[in-house]
Scaffold this motif. Structure first.
Motif, mmCIF file in Angstrom:
data_model
loop_
_atom_site.group_PDB
_atom_site.id
_atom_site.type_symbol
_atom_site.label_atom_id
_atom_site.label_comp_id
_atom_site.label_asym_id
_atom_site.label_seq_id
_atom_site.Cartn_x
_atom_site.Cartn_y
_atom_site.Cartn_z
ATOM 1 N N PHE A 1 0.829 -1.206 0.000
ATOM 2 C CA PHE A 1 0.000 0.000 0.000
ATOM 3 C C PHE A 1 0.863 1.255 0.000
ATOM 4 O O PHE A 1 0.667 2.170 -0.800
ATOM 5 C CB PHE A 1 -0.923 -0.016 1.220
ATOM 6 N N HIS A 2 1.832 1.321 0.877
ATOM 7 C CA HIS A 2 2.678 2.505 0.987
ATOM 8 C C HIS A 2 3.617 2.642 -0.211
ATOM 9 O O HIS A 2 3.904 3.755 -0.651
ATOM 10 C CB HIS A 2 3.476 2.454 2.287
ATOM 11 N N LEU A 3 4.078 1.512 -0.722
ATOM 12 C CA LEU A 3 4.924 1.578 -1.908
ATOM 13 C C LEU A 3 4.121 2.093 -3.103
ATOM 14 O O LEU A 3 4.615 2.901 -3.901
ATOM 15 C CB LEU A 3 5.499 0.190 -2.217
ATOM 16 N N GLY A 4 2.861 1.655 -3.217
ATOM 17 C CA GLY A 4 2.002 2.166 -4.275
ATOM 18 C C GLY A 4 1.697 3.638 -4.104
ATOM 19 O O GLY A 4 1.600 4.389 -5.083
ATOM 20 N N LEU A 5 1.566 4.066 -2.861
ATOM 21 C CA LEU A 5 1.325 5.485 -2.603
ATOM 22 C C LEU A 5 2.496 6.329 -3.082
ATOM 23 O O LEU A 5 2.319 7.335 -3.779
ATOM 24 C CB LEU A 5 1.092 5.697 -1.112
ATOM 25 N N MET A 6 3.718 5.931 -2.711
ATOM 26 C CA MET A 6 4.885 6.702 -3.124
ATOM 27 C C MET A 6 5.060 6.700 -4.631
ATOM 28 O O MET A 6 5.474 7.701 -5.222
ATOM 29 C CB MET A 6 6.137 6.140 -2.442
ATOM 30 N N PHE A 7 4.719 5.575 -5.262
ATOM 31 C CA PHE A 7 4.798 5.523 -6.724
ATOM 32 C C PHE A 7 3.800 6.500 -7.346
ATOM 33 O O PHE A 7 4.126 7.208 -8.308
ATOM 34 C CB PHE A 7 4.516 4.100 -7.210
ATOM 35 N N THR A 8 2.591 6.556 -6.805
ATOM 36 C CA THR A 8 1.564 7.469 -7.333
ATOM 37 C C THR A 8 1.981 8.921 -7.166
ATOM 38 O O THR A 8 1.811 9.743 -8.079
ATOM 39 C CB THR A 8 0.231 7.218 -6.628
ATOM 40 N N VAL A 9 2.525 9.265 -5.994
ATOM 41 C CA VAL A 9 2.959 10.639 -5.748
ATOM 42 C C VAL A 9 4.064 11.041 -6.718
ATOM 43 O O VAL A 9 4.010 12.107 -7.336
ATOM 44 C CB VAL A 9 3.435 10.795 -4.280
ATOM 45 N N ASN A 10 5.059 10.199 -6.857
ATOM 46 C CA ASN A 10 6.173 10.533 -7.744
ATOM 47 C C ASN A 10 5.753 10.541 -9.211
ATOM 48 O O ASN A 10 6.284 11.323 -9.998
ATOM 49 C CB ASN A 10 7.325 9.556 -7.525
ATOM 50 N N LEU A 11 4.808 9.683 -9.574
ATOM 51 C CA LEU A 11 4.302 9.702 -10.947
ATOM 52 C C LEU A 11 3.587 11.010 -11.233
ATOM 53 O O LEU A 11 3.776 11.625 -12.298
ATOM 54 C CB LEU A 11 3.366 8.510 -11.179
ATOM 55 N N PHE A 12 2.747 11.446 -10.285
ATOM 56 C CA PHE A 12 2.050 12.736 -10.451
ATOM 57 C C PHE A 12 3.041 13.878 -10.590
ATOM 58 O O PHE A 12 2.918 14.735 -11.475
ATOM 59 C CB PHE A 12 1.115 12.971 -9.268
ATOM 60 N N LEU A 13 4.045 13.918 -9.717
ATOM 61 C CA LEU A 13 5.011 15.002 -9.769
ATOM 62 C C LEU A 13 5.860 14.950 -11.033
ATOM 63 O O LEU A 13 6.240 15.994 -11.585
ATOM 64 C CB LEU A 13 5.906 14.948 -8.528
ATOM 65 N N PHE A 14 6.148 13.735 -11.513
ATOM 66 C CA PHE A 14 6.908 13.597 -12.756
ATOM 67 C C PHE A 14 6.105 14.143 -13.937
ATOM 68 O O PHE A 14 6.637 14.881 -14.783
ATOM 69 C CB PHE A 14 7.259 12.133 -12.981
ATOM 70 N N ILE A 15 4.818 13.807 -14.004
ATOM 71 C CA ILE A 15 3.970 14.316 -15.080
ATOM 72 C C ILE A 15 3.853 15.834 -14.989
ATOM 73 O O ILE A 15 3.923 16.551 -16.001
ATOM 74 C CB ILE A 15 2.580 13.647 -15.035
ATOM 75 N N LEU A 16 3.680 16.349 -13.763
ATOM 76 C CA LEU A 16 3.570 17.793 -13.578
ATOM 77 C C LEU A 16 4.866 18.493 -13.962
ATOM 78 O O LEU A 16 4.841 19.589 -14.535
ATOM 79 C CB LEU A 16 3.211 18.097 -12.121
ATOM 80 N N ARG A 17 6.005 17.863 -13.675
ATOM 81 C CA ARG A 17 7.289 18.452 -14.061
ATOM 82 C C ARG A 17 7.402 18.534 -15.581
ATOM 83 O O ARG A 17 7.812 19.574 -16.117
ATOM 84 C CB ARG A 17 8.435 17.639 -13.471
#
Length: 625
Positions: free
Chosen positions: A543-559
């Protein structure tokens, strides 16, 4: 793994972290080299090594190192002129060439090269601004209160609209001086007295900067400026006293849900104000809404009336005699005047310079200097409309500083206060006008922001409560209300040991917030963190690993979405058009929702309907609610 990635240190080129300065907020002119935490020797600029495209570092920004180098070079240049006898007088030497006063201060992991008097403000310089509110607006509200029967202006009525009517009648009568009053004078000042530094073409370019990077700017405003701004106890005391953006005392499920709904409505009001100012009002002029009489121009003045009414309401309950036994709503001796000049300047910088730093954090690279100056010029003009004391006339050929600078500020006990002018080109000094002074809005705005961070940013328990409340305001959208109990609404800090029923959205927003604030400040605010070290099962680990992946994916797309407009002008134009249309839709929806809320409030208060001000819902704070 996530924790290890977050805690990885910089390359060997980066200097070790300095010792934290616990008394940074109390720096004064007497500090000097005797301060135990100061390293008075100027440090050379540091080139930071960014470890990959996925790194999001809100502390060590490229632009920060560049600004430090520019400031230190300016001090070195002034010192060399002093040594060679080229300085005009000893007073200028004190302000411009005192390299021994430079201090490197670490405050919540932010390494600040503090250069007092020339670039930064000391606590001793900033404190007098806490005694000054908005004299011009205060006089207008006093006039309306005294002449209530003549003005016929109620609690829900638009003071700006009434002032406009009086102004036009005065113009039709030939602008006779004997008929002028504070209402006419106020409207004429901001309708006809535009400062000589205002360039509406530059302001239009500043609006385009906001529109081009709208997703990154919005993310920075929420997670860096707003939540980070809760770390200033003196500013949030106004929010706490008026129950604005704060949770109520009741902790039952219904009350918490109601408080979150109200908080979301107030956040939408702020969004409505930004949309009123930045949404395109004309196909050819992006700054049309901010010209005198425009939609954004009126919105800024109405928000200023709101601030004035809140200030007036709080001052009516203020304890000015410092009597221990007196029960009051506002302690003017501890917090100063509500919504004072320092608070307004800090808020303006949160929307301007701090947002630029947030965009840089998300993009991994700063905006161009021209874009930054255009954006700062936009907020300098908005600050002038909102009551932030700003230079209106800058006559550098005049030897008298008071004649040189037109200011509406009241006088302190010693000298008149010069405007902070947070987004202006330079810090105003009592020096010879022929002395060369730096003229760079970027350096001045960031140095002023750093000064106020040292002076005001010291989070306490109220800061943590507000930050957690704001992170929870959207929780109802992700969890069914029927399944919520009172315990489900509790503000949990120890997310690492919670069950999987904890809302994913809260953890997600908390991690994004940490990426923009830094872990040290986020920890002080009590913002939840997701860590794999506390996971007691593979399911929680996933669960937490998926959370961190989602956060970093969002920030990568936003970047990526933020960098592309920086590189390709055609895509930048398309972003300005798309985001402009989006803001128009947001504005239309907000206007409908806000009108309904004002009408409901009028019915509940048994107030006769009138042409209400768009921000009138916020103009009568319930101090006892």
């Amino acid at each position: 793994l996530a924790m290890e990635f977050r805690n990885r240190r910089r390359s060997k080129e980066i200097l070790p972290k300095l010792k934290r300065c616990s008394t940074a907020g109390s720096i004064s002119s007497s500090a000097g080299s005797s301060h135990p935490h100061f390293d008075v020797s100027p440090k050379p600029p540091v080139t930071y090594d960014y470890l990959g495209f996925l790194r999001f570092d809100p502390i060590n920004l490229r632009s920060t190192a560049r600004r430090k180098k520019s400031m230190l070079d300016a001090v070195a240049s002034a010192q060399s002129k002093t040594v060679h006898g080229k300085s005009s007088n000893h007073t200028d030497d004190y302000f411009l060439g005192r390299s021994d006063l430079i201090a490197n201060i670490s405050h919540f992991d932010m390494n600040i090269c503090f250069i007092p008097y020339r670039f930064h403000y000391t606590a001793e310089e900033l404190e007098p601004y806490r005694e000054v509110g908005d004299p011009e607006m205060d006089d207008l509200l006093n006039f309306i209160a005294i002449n209530k029967d003549d003005t016929d202006c109620g609690a829900f009525d638009d003071i700006i609209a009434y002032s406009e009517v009086a102004y036009h009648i005065w113009c039709e009568e030939g602008k006779q001086k004997e008929h002028i009053n504070p209402r006419i004078n106020f409207y004429a000042h901001y309708h006809d007295g535009i400062p000589n530094w205002v360039d509406f073409e530059q302001i239009g370019r500043g609006i385009n900067v906001f529109l081009a990077y709208f997703p990154a700017a919005g993310c920075a405003l929420i997670y860096r400026s707003l939540i980070g701004g809760f770390s200033t106890p003196k500013i949030i005391q106004v929010l706490k006293s008026t129950r604005y953006l704060t949770p109520g005392k009741s902790k039952d499920a219904f009350s918490i849900s109601r408080d979150r709904k109200r908080t979301m409505e107030r956040l939408l009001d702020t969004t409505g104000f930004l949309a009123s100012c930045f949404a395109p009002a004309d196909d050819t002029l992006s700054s049309a809404s901010l010209r005198p009489g425009g939609r954004g121009w009126n919105a800024a003045l109405r928000v200023r009336v709101l601030h004035g009414k809140v200030r007036r309401s709080l001052l009516q309950t203020a304890n000015t005699k410092n009597e221990p036994g007196q029960s009051t709503q506002w302690d003017i001796n501890e917090f100063g005047v509500p919504i004072n000049q320092e608070d307004m300047a800090a808020t303006l910088l949160a929307f301007s310079a701090n947002t630029l730093m947030g965009i840089e954090t998300l993009a991994g690279m700063p905006l161009s200097d021209d874009e930054q100056r255009d954006y700062l010029a936009l907020w300098r003009y908005l600050g002038w409309l909102l009551g932030v004391d700003t230079v209106e006339e800058d006559v550098l050929n005049c030897d008298d500083i008071n004649a040189r600078v037109k200011s509406s500020n009241a006088s302190s006990s010693v000298n008149p206060l010069l405007p902070i002018d947070p987004c202006g080109p330079k810090k105003l000094l009592y020096i010879n006008p022929s002395t060369p002074v730096d003229d760079d809005a970027i350096i001045h705005s960031y140095a002023t922001l750093e000064s106020m961070i040292l002076h005001l940013l010291h989070p306490n328990g109220d800061s943590s409560e507000l930050a957690l409340h704001l992170l929870n305001v959207m929780r109802d959208r992700f969890v069914s209300k029927k399944s919520l109990s009172a315990s489900d609404f509790s503000l949990r800090k120890d997310i690492g040991t919670s069950s999987l029923s904890e809302p994913f959205s809260l953890l997600y927003r908390s991690e994004v917030c940490r990426k923009l604030l830094g872990d040290h400040l986020a920890d002080k605010l009590g913002i939840p963190t997701s860590t794999c070290r506390r996971c007691s099962s593979i399911r929680k680990f996933g669960f937490h690993l998926g959370l961190m992946f989602t956060v970093n994916l969002f920030l990568f797309i936003l970047r990526c979405y933020t960098i592309i407009p920086m590189i390709f002008p055609l895509f930048r134009k398309l972003c300005i058009r798309w985001h402009g249309r989006l803001l128009l839709k947001i504005l239309t929806g907000w206007q409908k929702n806000h009108t309904k809320r004002v009408n409901d409030a009028q019915l509940q208060s048994s107030i006769e309907k009138s042409s209400h001000c768009p921000f009138s819902m916020l103009m009568t704070p319930k101090l006892d609610d």
